[in-house]
Design an enzyme around this catalytic site. Structure first.
Site, PDB file in Angstrom:
ATOM      1  N   SER A 120      -5.429  15.272 -25.908  1.00 48.34           N
ATOM      2  CA  SER A 120      -4.001  15.527 -26.126  1.00 48.34           C
ATOM      3  C   SER A 120      -3.169  14.260 -25.940  1.00 48.34           C
ATOM      4  CB  SER A 120      -3.508  16.617 -25.173  1.00 48.34           C
ATOM      5  OG  SER A 120      -4.108  17.850 -25.486  1.00 48.34           O
ATOM      6  N   ALA A 146     -11.201  17.075 -20.792  1.00 51.93           N
ATOM      7  CA  ALA A 146     -11.356  16.796 -22.218  1.00 51.93           C
ATOM      8  C   ALA A 146     -10.059  17.057 -22.979  1.00 51.93           C
ATOM      9  CB  ALA A 146     -12.491  17.645 -22.795  1.00 51.93           C
ATOM     10  N   GLU A 147      -9.437  18.203 -22.735  1.00 49.90           N
ATOM     11  CA  GLU A 147      -8.207  18.526 -23.462  1.00 49.90           C
ATOM     12  C   GLU A 147      -7.076  17.576 -23.086  1.00 49.90           C
ATOM     13  OE1 GLU A 147      -5.510  22.081 -25.182  1.00 49.90           O
ATOM     14  OE2 GLU A 147      -7.459  22.513 -24.298  1.00 49.90           O
ATOM     15  N   THR A 148      -7.018  17.182 -21.838  1.00 46.22           N
ATOM     16  CA  THR A 148      -5.992  16.244 -21.403  1.00 46.22           C
ATOM     17  C   THR A 148      -6.141  14.912 -22.136  1.00 46.22           C
ATOM     18  OG1 THR A 148      -5.841  17.295 -19.234  1.00 46.22           O
ATOM     19  CG2 THR A 148      -5.059  15.020 -19.395  1.00 46.22           C
TER      20      THR A 148
END
Length: 126
Positions: free
Chosen positions: A55, A50-52
């Protein structure tokens, strides 16, 4: 995008980009190698995916003269995955001058929702 992921956490997790724009980022990640001791997809692996994705979308929104830094993530884990690939789809909720926010939905190969996450990134412009 996949070439730029060399020697990164995304590469170690097996994340493969399918589509990438500031509005929407899609990638897959294998369950194998990203499990907890019970053989289920690790919740932290879902958060990494999710963060990848959020981002990457934020960085694309920031453009060449800016950088995007994650400042908040939340995730709800709905069900487990034991094998195969999961797919994450990050959709922009807000694309502002100094903040970008994405909803990330992670599904299994049967299109069942595994996790719903939200990521906000601060954007610094040069």
């Amino acid at each position: 995008m996949n070439l730029g992921a060399q020697d990164t956490l995304a590469e170690r997790m097996g994340i493969e980009y399918v589509e990438a724009s500031a509005q929407r980022v899609v990638a897959t990640m294998p369950v194998k190698g990203n499990t907890q001791p019970y053989g289920l997809l690790h919740g932290g692996a879902s958060c990494v995916l999710a963060e990848t994705l959020g981002s990457v979308g934020s960085a694309l929104h920031a453009g060449r003269d800016g950088i995007a830094l994650g400042i908040e993530i939340s995730a709800t884990h709905h069900r487990s995955a034991k094998a195969g690939l999961v797919t994450g789809v990050a959709t922009a909720i807000h694309l502002g001058r100094s903040l970008a926010t994405y909803e990330i939905v992670i599904t299994d190969e049967d299109d069942k929702r595994i996790c719903t996450a939200r990521l906000s990134c601060m954007i610094k412009r040069g």
